[in-house]
Design an enzyme around this catalytic site. Structure first.
Site, short mmCIF file in Angstrom:
data_model
loop_
_atom_site.label_atom_id
_atom_site.label_comp_id
_atom_site.label_asym_id
_atom_site.label_seq_id
_atom_site.Cartn_x
_atom_site.Cartn_y
_atom_site.Cartn_z
CG HIS A 35 -1.75 -1.24 1.31
ND1 HIS A 35 -1.28 -2.44 1.81
CD2 HIS A 35 -3.04 -1.47 0.95
CE1 HIS A 35 -2.24 -3.34 1.74
NE2 HIS A 35 -3.32 -2.79 1.23
CG HIS A 265 -6.06 1.57 -0.44
ND1 HIS A 265 -6.24 1.85 0.89
CD2 HIS A 265 -5.88 0.22 -0.51
CE1 HIS A 265 -6.18 0.72 1.59
NE2 HIS A 265 -5.98 -0.27 0.76
CD GLU A 414 -19.66 -7.78 25.04
OE1 GLU A 414 -19.69 -7.07 24.01
OE2 GLU A 414 -20.63 -7.89 25.80
CG HIS A 476 -27.59 -15.08 27.11
ND1 HIS A 476 -28.34 -14.56 26.08
CD2 HIS A 476 -27.29 -14.04 27.93
CE1 HIS A 476 -28.51 -13.26 26.29
NE2 HIS A 476 -27.87 -12.92 27.39
C1 LIG Z 1 -11.04 -5.46 9.64
C2 LIG Z 1 -10.51 -5.17 8.28
N1 LIG Z 1 -11.36 -5.15 7.24
C3 LIG Z 1 -10.90 -4.95 5.99
C4 LIG Z 1 -9.56 -4.76 5.76
C5 LIG Z 1 -9.06 -4.59 4.34
N2 LIG Z 1 -8.66 -3.18 4.13
C6 LIG Z 1 -7.38 -2.79 4.28
S1 LIG Z 1 -7.17 -1.16 4.05
C7 LIG Z 1 -8.82 -0.95 3.73
C8 LIG Z 1 -9.37 0.41 3.42
C9 LIG Z 1 -9.00 1.34 4.49
O1 LIG Z 1 -9.31 2.65 4.17
P1 LIG Z 1 -8.52 3.79 4.89
O2 LIG Z 1 -8.36 3.46 6.32
O3 LIG Z 1 -9.19 5.04 4.56
O4 LIG Z 1 -7.09 3.70 4.27
P2 LIG Z 1 -6.54 4.52 3.02
O5 LIG Z 1 -7.21 3.97 1.80
O6 LIG Z 1 -6.89 5.93 3.25
O7 LIG Z 1 -5.09 4.24 3.04
C10 LIG Z 1 -9.48 -2.15 3.82
C11 LIG Z 1 -10.95 -2.31 3.59
C12 LIG Z 1 -8.72 -4.78 6.87
N3 LIG Z 1 -7.42 -4.64 6.75
N4 LIG Z 1 -9.22 -4.97 8.11
#
Ligand SMILES: Cc1ncc(C[n+]2csc(CCOP(=O)(O)OP(=O)(O)O)c2C)c(N)n1
Ligand SMILES: [Mg+2]
Length: 671
Positions: A35, A265, A414, A476
């Site tokens: 990324h 991204h 939790e 539960h």
């Molecule tokens: C719990 C979770 N769901 C999905 C992902 C996959 N994922 C990684 S980055 C991202 C998008 C994140 O967006 P943002 O925080 O705005 O990052 P940016 O694109 O601005 O770098 C996703 C969906 C992940 N890493 N963790």
């Protein structure tokens, strides 16, 4: 401001920040994955933070009083790897950067705790880092109150993205931090308006600033590319008496053709576009080359912390030898020497009194004895204190008014609780345990997995561990949760049968160094099953012979927790008919699996019929029934094959066939 203006106004800052941007571009291109956009967008914020605010010493990455930096937006891992390399962390070599995401490299796809000095927690599952940070900040407050600001006095900084703030766990974390007025917690939100699918607005219109403010945070904004504005916001954040969120307006993939788009991204690997971006930066160096003047300037920033570290060390060494030893002990995660005798005391008293007790109540008895001698414990519950039996008289309550309090009212959170406990364990100096109903391990699960992945000795006090909870019904009643917990690598699940086993279970949990423990505890009263005192911790063996067969051993009944009572009753009935029956109590499959073959064979010899009894699903049992010298034709399981139901507990056990009578019938069908 356009790039030309940014460059012109702060040329030195610009080049240091561009070292992060270009290392990111080069490493991602070499890996052909990763990324790029987030580190390119947040390079200015991170540069100001590391240069002017973060108190760290690359030569001593584990120095207890360092500021903590948490990259909650873990996909931007090249941001932190670049910073560690640039500021001079010895193990973050240029080769590691060149081998980003490759086998054996410490530069894993997402930052992993334990691989890289300077990475404080494993991030990648979005939202976890910001929620861990709440635990870091709580640990700091508690330790500062107890040790004084000369010894503990630092901040927790977080970089979180849109994704972190969209994840539900962030709400739990924000609310908890706001209530606790964690003023040393500073969150830098990468407000770039972009996620993977496109603009944030396609899925979210939340006013994030209002959201934080609604939970009593101090909320600030800055231009995330203007170093003066970033610095101004950080200075103001540190002066606040509340946790601060700084909305940093940034451009994802700044200076690249993909800037401000969701393309920015991911991995930006197009050679021509990379070259154009570097040209826009005024960066005229080959891939992975940071010119020595820039590298030296960065290293000077890194060296800044050595003085603060040395001064802190002098203050620590001015403490008495006993206090220094205690400080070292709690940060090493070593249980106090007294723990063993306290546990022995509880066991001895238990064998004398043979109380009929729910194991959740047994757990409270153990904690009442342990907490006064193990003062690094921090207990809590997700609004089930009276049900989880997690609070003991001496703890006090952790609040903004009483930071020495050692009991946390986590609220109905939790997931946030589990993530905060991870943060506390990672901070060091405290040992967190927290409770909820076993069924709601589901709600805590993402963080429980990370406890295991990171090797953190967090203790999960999970009560109401079966249909034995009765009238609350199937919503539960856990049936699959033991199996789910047991399926998680590096997790020890213990389901004790009585007070003695519960005491032994806590000893295992509190002496663990790299493994979380899940304690599965009953709501209902259980008879004492251990009749004689032994000093040895039998739970630590995972399974042991509780009652031996008289005469020829034809049957082995294996049971855990509340079903040990049923196994003993079934044994009595079988023995009365001349069928020699051994009862094995198996509080922990993982601990038993870790014993040597000879011991396992002594406990589970081949030959006899084997029947396991547990008020949960069968999954996980077949190793002990069919494997380990067992045989399909001589093995049975008495447990749950469906969800439970709402009724008094005695009726449920009868209806679902988890009884001594049914166990005897199953045994006879196999003999
Ligand atoms: C719990 C979770 N769901 C999905 C992902 C996959 N994922 C990684 S980055 C991202 C998008 C994140 O967006 P943002 O925080 O705005 O990052 P940016 O694109 O601005 O770098 C996703 C969906 C992940 N890493 N963790
Ligand atoms: Mg974003």
């Amino acid at each position: 401001m356009d790039i030309e203006t940014l460059r012109a106004r702060h040329p030195d800052h610009w080049m240091r920040a561009c070292a992060i941007r270009t290392l990111t571009l080069d490493a991602v291109a070499a890996a052909n994955s990763g990324h790029s956009g987030m580190p390119m967008g947040m390079a200015d914020v991170a540069t100001v933070l590391f240069e002017k605010h973060l108190n760290f010493d690359p030569a001593a990455p584990r120095w207890p009083n360092r500021d903590r930096f948490i990259l909650s937006a873990g996909h931007g891992s090249m941001l932190i790897y670049s910073l560690l390399y640039l500021t001079g962390y010895a193990d973050m070599t240029l080769d590691q950067i060149k081998n980003f995401r490759q086998w054996g490299a410490i530069t894993a796809g997402h930052p992993e705790f334990g691989h890289v000095a300077g990475v404080e927690t494993t991030t990648g599952p979005l939202g976890q880092g910001i929620a861990n940070a709440v635990g870091f900040a709580m640990a700091e407050e508690n330790l500062r109150a107890r040790w004084g600001a000369k010894i503990v006095d630092h901040h927790t900084y977080v970089i979180a993205g849109d994704g972190c703030l969209m994840e539900g766990v962030s709400q739990e974390a924000i609310a908890l931090a706001g209530k606790q007025q964690l003023s040393r917690l500073i969150v830098l939100w990468d407000d770039n308006g972009i996620t993977i699918d496109g603009k944030v607005s396609i899925a979210d219109v939340t006013d994030q600033k209002a959201r934080f403010a609604a939970s009593s945070w101090n909320v600030l904004s800055c231009d995330g590319h203007d170093p003066e504005d970033i610095d101004r916001a950080l200075v103001a954040a540190k002066a606040s008496d509340r946790p601060t969120m700084i909305a940093c307006k940034t451009h994802i993939a700044l200076g690249h053709a993909a800037q401000d788009t969701s393309k920015g991204h991911g991995a930006l690997t197009d050679a021509a576009q990379m070259a154009a971006a570097k040209a826009a930066y005024g960066w005229d160096h080959p891939a992975f080359v940071v010119p020595s003047d820039i590298k030296t300037a960065w290293e000077a920033k890194g060296a800044r912390g050595a003085k603060a570290h040395a001064e802190w060390k002098a203050r620590l060494e001015a403490l008495s030898a006993a206090k220094q030893a205690e400080f070292a002990r709690i940060f090493a995660g070593e249980a106090p020497a007294k723990l063993a005798s306290v546990i022995r005391g509880v066991k001895k008293a238990a064998v004398e009194a043979m109380p009929k007790l729910a194991t959740r109540a047994a757990s409270e008895k153990v904690l009442a004895a342990v907490n006064p001698v193990m003062t690094e414990t921090i207990g809590g519950s997700a609004d089930l204190t009276g049900s989880n039996n997690t609070k003991t008289a001496d703890l006090g309550v952790f609040t903004p008014e009483d930071r020495k309090g050692r009991y946390v009212y986590y609220g109905i959170r939790e997931h946030g609780m589990a993530a905060a406990m991870n943060g506390m364990a990672l901070h060091g100096g405290v040992r967190p345990y927290g409770g909820t109903f076993m069924c709601f391990t589901d709600y805590a699960r993402p963080s429980m997995r990370l406890s295991a992945l990171m090797g953190l000795p967090v203790v999960y006090v999970m009560t109401h561990d079966s249909i034995g909870l009765g009238e609350d019904g199937p919503t539960h009643q856990p049936v699959e949760h033991l199996a789910i917990s047991r399926s998680t690598p590096n997790t020890v699940v213990i389901r004790p049968a009585d007070l003695v086993e519960t005491a032994e279970a806590w000893e295992v949990a509190l002496t663990a160094k790299t493994t979380p423990t899940v304690l599965a505890l009953s709501r209902q009263n259980l008879p004492a099953v251990r009749k004689a005192h032994v000093n040895q911790n039998l739970v630590a063996k995972g399974a042991y012979v509780l009652e031996e067969a008289t005469g020829k051993r034809q049957v082995i009944l294996i049971a855990t927790g509340s079903e040990v009572e049923i196994a003993l009753k079934a044994r009595a009935a079988l023995e009365a008919e001349g069928i020699g029956t051994r009862v094995v109590s198996m509080p922990s499959m993982e601990l038993f699996a870790a014993q040597d073959e000879a011991y396992r064979k002594r406990v589970l010899p081949g030959g006899p019929v084997r029947v396991a009894i547990e008020a949960g699903v069968r999954q996980g049992w077949d190793r002990w029934l069919l494997g380990e010298r067992g045989k399909e034709t001589k093995a049975g399981f008495v447990g749950m094959a469906s969800f439970g139901a709402s009724a008094p507990m005695e009726r449920l056990y009868k209806e679902f066939g988890i009884t001594a009578e049914n166990t005897v019938a199953v045994v006879k069908s196999l003999l």
